[in-house]
Scaffold this motif. Structure first.
Motif, PDB file in Angstrom:
ATOM      1  N   LEU A  10       0.807  -1.219   0.000  1.00  0.00           N
ATOM      2  CA  LEU A  10       0.000   0.000   0.000  1.00  0.00           C
ATOM      3  C   LEU A  10       0.836   1.263   0.000  1.00  0.00           C
ATOM      4  CD1 LEU A  10      -2.727  -1.170   2.518  1.00  0.00           C
ATOM      5  CD2 LEU A  10      -2.853  -1.110   0.036  1.00  0.00           C
ATOM      6  N   LYS A  11       2.071   1.174  -0.482  1.00  0.00           N
ATOM      7  CA  LYS A  11       2.912   2.368  -0.577  1.00  0.00           C
ATOM      8  C   LYS A  11       2.140   3.443  -1.336  1.00  0.00           C
ATOM      9  CE  LYS A  11       7.582   0.580  -0.349  1.00  0.00           C
ATOM     10  NZ  LYS A  11       8.801   0.316  -1.089  1.00  0.00           N
ATOM     11  N   PRO A  12       2.210   4.688  -0.856  1.00  0.00           N
ATOM     12  CA  PRO A  12       1.405   5.746  -1.467  1.00  0.00           C
ATOM     13  C   PRO A  12       1.628   5.964  -2.959  1.00  0.00           C
ATOM     14  CG  PRO A  12       2.481   6.535   0.533  1.00  0.00           C
ATOM     15  CD  PRO A  12       2.983   5.148   0.272  1.00  0.00           C
ATOM     16  N   LYS A  13       2.868   5.784  -3.446  1.00  0.00           N
ATOM     17  CA  LYS A  13       3.100   6.096  -4.847  1.00  0.00           C
ATOM     18  C   LYS A  13       2.469   5.081  -5.801  1.00  0.00           C
ATOM     19  CE  LYS A  13       7.699   4.038  -4.933  1.00  0.00           C
ATOM     20  NZ  LYS A  13       9.091   4.258  -5.232  1.00  0.00           N
ATOM     21  N   LYS A  14       2.301   3.828  -5.374  1.00  0.00           N
ATOM     22  CA  LYS A  14       1.633   2.855  -6.246  1.00  0.00           C
ATOM     23  C   LYS A  14       1.120   1.672  -5.441  1.00  0.00           C
ATOM     24  CE  LYS A  14       5.656   0.299  -7.803  1.00  0.00           C
ATOM     25  NZ  LYS A  14       6.293  -0.318  -8.921  1.00  0.00           N
ATOM     26  N   PRO A  15      -0.079   1.782  -4.872  1.00  0.00           N
ATOM     27  CA  PRO A  15      -0.625   0.649  -4.114  1.00  0.00           C
ATOM     28  C   PRO A  15      -0.953  -0.528  -5.038  1.00  0.00           C
ATOM     29  CG  PRO A  15      -2.249   2.414  -4.306  1.00  0.00           C
ATOM     30  CD  PRO A  15      -0.963   2.921  -4.905  1.00  0.00           C
ATOM     31  N   VAL A  16      -0.620  -1.751  -4.579  1.00  0.00           N
ATOM     32  CA  VAL A  16      -0.857  -2.942  -5.384  1.00  0.00           C
ATOM     33  C   VAL A  16      -1.575  -4.005  -4.556  1.00  0.00           C
ATOM     34  CG1 VAL A  16       1.134  -2.579  -6.901  1.00  0.00           C
ATOM     35  CG2 VAL A  16       1.421  -3.879  -4.803  1.00  0.00           C
ATOM     36  N   CYS A  17      -2.199  -4.928  -5.256  1.00  0.00           N
ATOM     37  CA  CYS A  17      -2.893  -6.053  -4.623  1.00  0.00           C
ATOM     38  C   CYS A  17      -1.867  -6.944  -3.925  1.00  0.00           C
ATOM     39  CB  CYS A  17      -3.645  -6.840  -5.681  1.00  0.00           C
ATOM     40  SG  CYS A  17      -4.342  -8.392  -5.079  1.00  0.00           S
ATOM     41  N   GLY A  18      -2.188  -7.437  -2.737  1.00  0.00           N
ATOM     42  CA  GLY A  18      -1.288  -8.283  -1.976  1.00  0.00           C
ATOM     43  C   GLY A  18      -1.086  -9.657  -2.584  1.00  0.00           C
ATOM     44  N   CYS A  20      -1.818 -10.573  -6.384  1.00  0.00           N
ATOM     45  CA  CYS A  20      -1.335 -10.588  -7.776  1.00  0.00           C
ATOM     46  C   CYS A  20      -0.425  -9.416  -8.124  1.00  0.00           C
ATOM     47  CB  CYS A  20      -2.510 -10.618  -8.738  1.00  0.00           C
ATOM     48  SG  CYS A  20      -3.449  -9.065  -8.794  1.00  0.00           S
ATOM     49  N   ARG A  21      -0.295  -8.458  -7.235  1.00  0.00           N
ATOM     50  CA  ARG A  21       0.556  -7.279  -7.397  1.00  0.00           C
ATOM     51  C   ARG A  21       0.089  -6.333  -8.516  1.00  0.00           C
ATOM     52  NH1 ARG A  21       1.965  -8.999  -2.985  1.00  0.00           N
ATOM     53  NH2 ARG A  21       4.086  -9.451  -2.380  1.00  0.00           N
ATOM     54  N   SER A  22      -1.193  -6.453  -8.945  1.00  0.00           N
ATOM     55  CA  SER A  22      -1.700  -5.496  -9.926  1.00  0.00           C
ATOM     56  C   SER A  22      -2.056  -4.200  -9.203  1.00  0.00           C
ATOM     57  CB  SER A  22      -2.914  -6.061 -10.667  1.00  0.00           C
ATOM     58  OG  SER A  22      -3.969  -6.291  -9.754  1.00  0.00           O
ATOM     59  N   THR A  23      -2.034  -3.108  -9.941  1.00  0.00           N
ATOM     60  CA  THR A  23      -2.271  -1.792  -9.362  1.00  0.00           C
ATOM     61  C   THR A  23      -3.697  -1.689  -8.832  1.00  0.00           C
ATOM     62  OG1 THR A  23      -0.701  -0.857 -10.923  1.00  0.00           O
ATOM     63  CG2 THR A  23      -2.184   0.684  -9.842  1.00  0.00           C
ATOM     64  N   LEU A  24      -3.829  -1.140  -7.621  1.00  0.00           N
ATOM     65  CA  LEU A  24      -5.147  -0.926  -7.033  1.00  0.00           C
ATOM     66  C   LEU A  24      -5.696   0.404  -7.503  1.00  0.00           C
ATOM     67  CD1 LEU A  24      -4.568  -2.008  -3.321  1.00  0.00           C
ATOM     68  CD2 LEU A  24      -5.677  -3.306  -5.114  1.00  0.00           C
ATOM     69  N   SER A  25      -6.970   0.407  -7.838  1.00  0.00           N
ATOM     70  CA  SER A  25      -7.613   1.666  -8.191  1.00  0.00           C
ATOM     71  C   SER A  25      -8.536   2.052  -7.043  1.00  0.00           C
ATOM     72  CB  SER A  25      -8.403   1.505  -9.489  1.00  0.00           C
ATOM     73  OG  SER A  25      -9.339   0.447  -9.348  1.00  0.00           O
ATOM     74  N   PRO A  26      -8.747   3.361  -6.858  1.00  0.00           N
ATOM     75  CA  PRO A  26      -9.609   3.789  -5.756  1.00  0.00           C
ATOM     76  C   PRO A  26     -11.011   3.214  -5.936  1.00  0.00           C
ATOM     77  CG  PRO A  26      -8.612   5.678  -6.879  1.00  0.00           C
ATOM     78  CD  PRO A  26      -8.240   4.452  -7.647  1.00  0.00           C
ATOM     79  N   GLY A  27     -11.604   2.782  -4.863  1.00  0.00           N
ATOM     80  CA  GLY A  27     -12.934   2.192  -4.922  1.00  0.00           C
ATOM     81  C   GLY A  27     -13.840   2.823  -3.897  1.00  0.00           C
ATOM     82  N   SER A  28     -15.033   2.310  -3.817  1.00  0.00           N
ATOM     83  CA  SER A  28     -15.976   2.832  -2.835  1.00  0.00           C
ATOM     84  C   SER A  28     -15.950   1.936  -1.599  1.00  0.00           C
ATOM     85  CB  SER A  28     -17.379   2.881  -3.434  1.00  0.00           C
ATOM     86  OG  SER A  28     -17.766   1.586  -3.853  1.00  0.00           O
ATOM     87  N   ARG A  29     -16.387   2.506  -0.483  1.00  0.00           N
ATOM     88  CA  ARG A  29     -16.391   1.750   0.761  1.00  0.00           C
ATOM     89  C   ARG A  29     -17.445   0.656   0.714  1.00  0.00           C
ATOM     90  NH1 ARG A  29     -14.910   5.530   5.661  1.00  0.00           N
ATOM     91  NH2 ARG A  29     -15.675   3.718   6.753  1.00  0.00           N
ATOM     92  N   ALA A  30     -17.163  -0.454   1.358  1.00  0.00           N
ATOM     93  CA  ALA A  30     -18.097  -1.578   1.430  1.00  0.00           C
ATOM     94  C   ALA A  30     -19.030  -1.321   2.614  1.00  0.00           C
ATOM     95  CB  ALA A  30     -17.345  -2.882   1.579  1.00  0.00           C
ATOM     96  N   LEU A  31     -20.051  -0.504   2.375  1.00  0.00           N
ATOM     97  CA  LEU A  31     -20.952  -0.094   3.464  1.00  0.00           C
ATOM     98  C   LEU A  31     -21.707  -1.275   4.052  1.00  0.00           C
ATOM     99  CD1 LEU A  31     -22.274   3.253   1.953  1.00  0.00           C
ATOM    100  CD2 LEU A  31     -20.487   2.926   3.670  1.00  0.00           C
ATOM    101  N   ASP A  32     -22.079  -2.242   3.215  1.00  0.00           N
ATOM    102  CA  ASP A  32     -22.781  -3.417   3.725  1.00  0.00           C
ATOM    103  C   ASP A  32     -21.894  -4.215   4.670  1.00  0.00           C
ATOM    104  OD1 ASP A  32     -21.173  -3.991   1.512  1.00  0.00           O
ATOM    105  OD2 ASP A  32     -22.321  -5.791   1.002  1.00  0.00           O
ATOM    106  N   LEU A  33     -20.601  -4.301   4.361  1.00  0.00           N
ATOM    107  CA  LEU A  33     -19.662  -5.009   5.230  1.00  0.00           C
ATOM    108  C   LEU A  33     -19.444  -4.235   6.530  1.00  0.00           C
ATOM    109  CD1 LEU A  33     -17.812  -7.441   5.556  1.00  0.00           C
ATOM    110  CD2 LEU A  33     -16.029  -6.166   4.375  1.00  0.00           C
ATOM    111  N   GLU A  34     -19.318  -2.922   6.430  1.00  0.00           N
ATOM    112  CA  GLU A  34     -19.169  -2.102   7.638  1.00  0.00           C
ATOM    113  C   GLU A  34     -20.364  -2.280   8.561  1.00  0.00           C
ATOM    114  OE1 GLU A  34     -18.363   2.016   6.908  1.00  0.00           O
ATOM    115  OE2 GLU A  34     -16.516   1.576   5.823  1.00  0.00           O
ATOM    116  N   LYS A  35     -21.576  -2.299   7.990  1.00  0.00           N
ATOM    117  CA  LYS A  35     -22.797  -2.475   8.784  1.00  0.00           C
ATOM    118  C   LYS A  35     -22.798  -3.845   9.466  1.00  0.00           C
ATOM    119  CE  LYS A  35     -27.779  -1.988   8.491  1.00  0.00           C
ATOM    120  NZ  LYS A  35     -28.924  -1.709   7.628  1.00  0.00           N
TER     121      LYS A  35
END
Length: 181
Positions: A10-18, A20-35
């Motif tokens: 999750l380094k700020p300059k290029k966050p990657v998946c733990g 497959c190491r592909s680049t993570l894109s910003p997503g929305s929060r999983a509100l159902d999971l938080e609930k």
């Protein structure tokens, strides 16, 4: 994943998946999971106090009985160091094969070579591959930059057990492939 591995991904300059190491894109929060976390009740393994999952982390940080519970688990799985001192190769830091600058992790070596040596056509030995059990310390890559970009997009440590026997690994793969059908 352990904290250092996640922080590396999750380094700020290029966050990657733990995985497959592909680049993570910003997503929305999983509100159902938080609930669900807010509404699911659990019990502390140390003091047996009931609480919601959302409160468990802060409780665990302050519950001495939980801390003792964790330490007992750590002691149960911790092995005594082996008496035989085997010679383990360093698979964590590498020198640059062009300029001999030292102590790069795999990602750092790739970035360093892309930045400073992308036009260097000299044939060199890949220090990452040379440290692997299957690596040939004398093999000089014809195109080292392409090799780095194709072979070292991810860390082998994530996927390889260096101490496992090759036949045992193949048997495990075959068993898993049959299970996944």
């Amino acid at each position: 994943f352990c904290t250092p591995c996640l922080q590396e991904c999750l380094k700020p300059k290029k966050p990657v998946c733990g995985v497959c190491r592909s680049t993570l894109s910003p997503g929305s929060r999983a509100l159902d999971l938080e609930k669900q976390i807010e509404m699911t009740e659990t019990t502390c393994n140390g003091c047996n106090k009931k609480m919601y999952l959302s409160k468990m982390r802060s409780h665990a940080a302050s519950c001495s009985k939980y801390q003792n519970y964790i330490m007992e688990g750590v002691k149960a799985v911790t092995k005594e160091p082996l008496n035989n001192t085997r010679n383990f190769p360093n698979r964590f830091t590498f020198p640059c094969p062009y300029c001999s600058e030292k102590n790069f992790d795999q990602e750092g070596l790739v970035e360093h070579c892309k930045t400073l040596h992308s036009l260097d056509a000299k044939q060199v030995v890949c220090p990452i591959c040379a440290s692997m059990p299957w690596g040939d310390p004398n093999y000089r890559s014809a195109n080292f930059m392409e090799h780095l970009q194709r072979r070292h997009r991810f860390s082998y440590d994530t996927f390889v057990d260096y101490d496992a026997d090759e036949d045992d690994m193949m048997a495990q793969v075959l068993i898993r492939s049959l299970r996944d059908k």
